[in-house]
Scaffold this active site. Sequence first.
Site, PDB file in Angstrom:
ATOM      1  N   GLN A   1       3.087   9.906   1.378  1.00 39.27           N
ATOM      2  CA  GLN A   1       4.372   9.180   1.427  1.00 39.27           C
ATOM      3  C   GLN A   1       5.269   9.505   0.239  1.00 39.27           C
ATOM      4  O   GLN A   1       6.450   9.140   0.241  1.00 39.27           O
ATOM      5  CB  GLN A   1       4.128   7.672   1.489  1.00 39.27           C
ATOM      6  CG  GLN A   1       3.428   7.242   2.770  1.00 39.27           C
ATOM      7  CD  GLN A   1       3.246   5.749   2.810  1.00 39.27           C
ATOM      8  OE1 GLN A   1       2.286   5.232   2.266  1.00 39.27           O
ATOM      9  NE2 GLN A   1       4.172   5.048   3.435  1.00 39.27           N
TER      10      GLN A   1
ATOM     11  N   HIS B   1      -2.931   7.193   6.964  1.00 38.79           N
ATOM     12  CA  HIS B   1      -1.905   8.052   6.346  1.00 38.79           C
ATOM     13  C   HIS B   1      -2.527   9.358   5.825  1.00 38.79           C
ATOM     14  O   HIS B   1      -1.906  10.418   5.868  1.00 38.79           O
ATOM     15  CB  HIS B   1      -1.244   7.350   5.160  1.00 38.79           C
ATOM     16  CG  HIS B   1      -0.042   6.518   5.508  1.00 38.79           C
ATOM     17  ND1 HIS B   1       1.059   7.029   6.142  1.00 38.79           N
ATOM     18  CD2 HIS B   1       0.241   5.207   5.278  1.00 38.79           C
ATOM     19  CE1 HIS B   1       1.964   6.066   6.292  1.00 38.79           C
ATOM     20  NE2 HIS B   1       1.492   4.949   5.785  1.00 38.79           N
TER      21      HIS B   1
ATOM     22  N   HIS C   1      -4.767   1.251   7.596  1.00 42.74           N
ATOM     23  CA  HIS C   1      -3.425   1.844   7.646  1.00 42.74           C
ATOM     24  C   HIS C   1      -3.292   2.975   6.608  1.00 42.74           C
ATOM     25  O   HIS C   1      -2.790   4.060   6.931  1.00 42.74           O
ATOM     26  CB  HIS C   1      -2.390   0.733   7.391  1.00 42.74           C
ATOM     27  CG  HIS C   1      -0.965   1.165   7.387  1.00 42.74           C
ATOM     28  ND1 HIS C   1      -0.054   0.736   8.336  1.00 42.74           N
ATOM     29  CD2 HIS C   1      -0.265   1.975   6.545  1.00 42.74           C
ATOM     30  CE1 HIS C   1       1.136   1.270   8.077  1.00 42.74           C
ATOM     31  NE2 HIS C   1       1.034   2.027   6.986  1.00 42.74           N
ATOM     32  N   GLU C   2      -3.762   2.722   5.379  1.00 44.56           N
ATOM     33  CA  GLU C   2      -3.604   3.735   4.319  1.00 44.56           C
ATOM     34  C   GLU C   2      -4.486   4.957   4.582  1.00 44.56           C
ATOM     35  O   GLU C   2      -4.060   6.094   4.362  1.00 44.56           O
ATOM     36  CB  GLU C   2      -3.927   3.143   2.939  1.00 44.56           C
ATOM     37  CG  GLU C   2      -3.005   2.020   2.485  1.00 44.56           C
ATOM     38  CD  GLU C   2      -1.527   2.312   2.664  1.00 44.56           C
ATOM     39  OE1 GLU C   2      -1.098   3.457   2.457  1.00 44.56           O
ATOM     40  OE2 GLU C   2      -0.784   1.382   3.023  1.00 44.56           O
TER      41      GLU C   2
ATOM     42  N   CYS D   1       5.793  -0.136   7.753  1.00 42.69           N
ATOM     43  CA  CYS D   1       5.384   0.963   6.856  1.00 42.69           C
ATOM     44  C   CYS D   1       6.590   1.448   6.060  1.00 42.69           C
ATOM     45  O   CYS D   1       7.684   1.575   6.612  1.00 42.69           O
ATOM     46  CB  CYS D   1       4.816   2.099   7.713  1.00 42.69           C
ATOM     47  SG  CYS D   1       4.357   3.572   6.779  1.00 42.69           S
ATOM     48  N   LEU D   2       6.371   1.750   4.791  1.00 44.43           N
ATOM     49  CA  LEU D   2       7.473   2.234   3.947  1.00 44.43           C
ATOM     50  C   LEU D   2       8.060   3.548   4.465  1.00 44.43           C
ATOM     51  O   LEU D   2       9.217   3.855   4.186  1.00 44.43           O
ATOM     52  CB  LEU D   2       6.985   2.438   2.508  1.00 44.43           C
ATOM     53  CG  LEU D   2       6.649   1.169   1.710  1.00 44.43           C
ATOM     54  CD1 LEU D   2       6.015   1.528   0.380  1.00 44.43           C
ATOM     55  CD2 LEU D   2       7.897   0.324   1.493  1.00 44.43           C
TER      56      LEU D   2
ATOM     57  N   GLY E   1       0.848  -1.185   0.000  1.00 43.98           N
ATOM     58  CA  GLY E   1       0.000   0.000   0.000  1.00 43.98           C
ATOM     59  C   GLY E   1       0.883   1.235   0.000  1.00 43.98           C
ATOM     60  O   GLY E   1       2.020   1.189   0.497  1.00 43.98           O
TER      61      GLY E   1
END
Length: 167
Positions: free
Chosen positions: A50, A141, A137-138, A95-96, A45
């Site tokens: 991000q 963000h 989660h997304e 997470c990235l 994702g």
Amino acid sequence: MILPIYTEGQPVLRQVTEPILEVTPELRQLVTDMRQTMHNAKGVGLAAPQVGKGIALCIIELKDNDEDIAIPFMALLNPRITWKSTGQNNQGEACLSIPGIEGPVKRSKKIRAKARSLEGETIELEAEGFLARVLQHEIDHLNGILFTDYVPKSKLERRSVSPYPII
Ligand code: NI
């Protein structure tokens, strides 16, 4: 084009994103670039903040031969959760934007969400299991929330290769 991934500490990750009012060629290009960036980083994702864009856009995709795990590619504009189950589960996340850190996050097992597609259609999703987790989660963000906000420091672990999909 692969975009740089913004990491924790950069203000855009803490902002509430702006809604998307129209689909422009630039937005379509951003989705294409985000997809390439997510594949390159082996993520499942990716949300627009991000890659430094404060707009309400996220993408998800998980390629897997197992149909129960695989998630088809989706670009979600202005997504919001419309219902969450009270039943929760606790699973590790990574997470990235927080490289090398993982920790267990309690989230609703099932959710419903609404979004718009790039084609302007309304998307209504009912999700459980891993997909429900990825969506929560997304969408976090897009509201300036990172998964580590939910995890006591003592439960965060540092590991260079995460056993969890990176979302
Ligand atoms: Ni993330």
